[in-house]
Design a protein around this motif. Structure first.
Motif: not given
Length: 351
Positions: A212-214, A229-233, A305-306
């Motif tokens: 999903l993260a990729e 801009a593509l930040r993930l929490a 997941l980064g």
């Protein structure tokens, strides 16, 4: 990487009386948790929105305004704002005012919600669930991105014709994240718009979230959006104890109570000891254990997941305040500093 906490404000039944806990007291306790997190040097506090007697907070902006007046650094966000049932004009106005009160610390996490009560209460047909959300998100972005006047039209709300939407926030733009549960449509929407994404990891193995993260980052890059801009929490149920066994022993009855169906056939599920053991393991979605276990698990999520932000849901199932406050303290004093050191990040001083 940012580390924070959130509350969904669930109100449980007091086993001693058989009556629900006092929602007013519950809300005041939540405000106190946010203040403790700020004083201890955590980065983010989130507050959920629900429209059911099972929760004490319907409009996160109001308790967050109280938090803003008693804190100085922690960022304040909804978690989530149920955009499908809200007027985007009023939502932006509420959080712009929060931005003023907090001296530029307000954010919005917008989501669709899996709870139907809000749709019934505000007269939104669940059959139009996704269309309404997409249209209201379009309007919210138009308001956020146009500092002077807004012109917009759609099918589910009256049009705006070159109208101002005051007040404007103190920040140039209110940070806006999309809250998602893992459905491809939601992930693709966040990626296509270049919006940061908050992924709720509730059950299962965190390694399953890697595709999903990729997918999110690949689609975002293809759409021309910058990597920053593509930040993930990631948000997860959270409890840290002094030792691994103590954390699990203390947490289990509250975790089970939080998730069990409260009515025959109602939402939720029964969590048995084996289920709990699996979900609290090294790659399980439940973030619990000793400080070192939690450090290792958050770092694993960072590697897999980064993630740019971890937010733990710290109070649920009727957990007493003493447990919540101790968990927040351990997160702030042992877990967060170790993660920041490992990643070479600055450690903010405690208030």
């Amino acid at each position: 990487m940012e580390i924070g906490i959130l509350s969904l404000s669930d109100v449980q039944t007091d086993p001693a009386t058989g009556h629900p806990h006092d929602p007013a007291r519950r809300t005041r306790e939540i405000v106190s948790y946010a203040i403790a997190a700020d004083q201890a040097g955590l980065d983010v506090f989130g507050l959920g929105e629900h429209h059911s007697p099972d929760f004490s907070v319907a409009n996160p902006a109001i308790p967050l305004a109280a938090v803003a007046q008693a804190t100085s650094r922690i960022r304040l966000t909804s978690a989530v704002s149920v955009l499908s049932t809200l007027d985007p004009v009023r939502l932006h106005q509420d959080f712009a005012s929060l931005d003023h009160l907090s001296n530029g610390r307000a954010e919005i996490i917008a989501g669709r919600s899996a709870f139907l009560e809000a749709f019934t209460l505000f007269g939104i047909d669940p059959a139009h669930y996704d269309d309404v959300f997409a249209e209201k998100l379009d309007l919210l972005l138009a308001i956020r991105d146009n500092s002077e006047h807004v012109t917009w039209s759609g099918r589910h709300r009256p049009a705006l014709d070159d109208l101002p939407v005051p007040p404007r926030p103190l920040q140039k733009k209110l940070p806006l994240w999309l809250g998602v549960g893992g459905t491809p449509t939601s992930i693709e929407r966040a990626a296509g718009l270049g919006l940061p994404m908050a992924l709720g990891l509730i059950v299962g193995d965190i390694r399953r979230a890697r595709p999903l993260a990729e997918h999110y980052r690949t689609l975002g890059h293809t759409a021309g959006h910058r990597a920053d801009a593509l930040r993930l929490a990631v948000t997860s149920h959270f409890y840290v104890g002094a030792t691994s066994q103590a954390a699990r022993t203390d947490l289990y009855p509250y975790y089970r109570e939080y998730l069990r169906p409260k009515t025959p056939g109602g939402r939720g599920w029964l969590v048995g000891p084996d289920d709990f053991h699996a979900v609290s393991g090294p790659f399980g979605a439940l973030m619990t254990g000793s400080p070192q276990e939690v450090i290792d698990k958050i770092l694993a999520e960072r590697e897999l997941l980064g993630i740019d932000r971890f937010i733990g849901q710290v109070d649920f199932g009727g957990m007493p305040a003493v447990m919540v406050n101790r968990s927040i303290e351990l997160l702030a004093t042992e877990v967060a500093p170790a993660i920041r050191t490992e990643l070479g990040l600055a450690v903010p001083p405690a208030a």
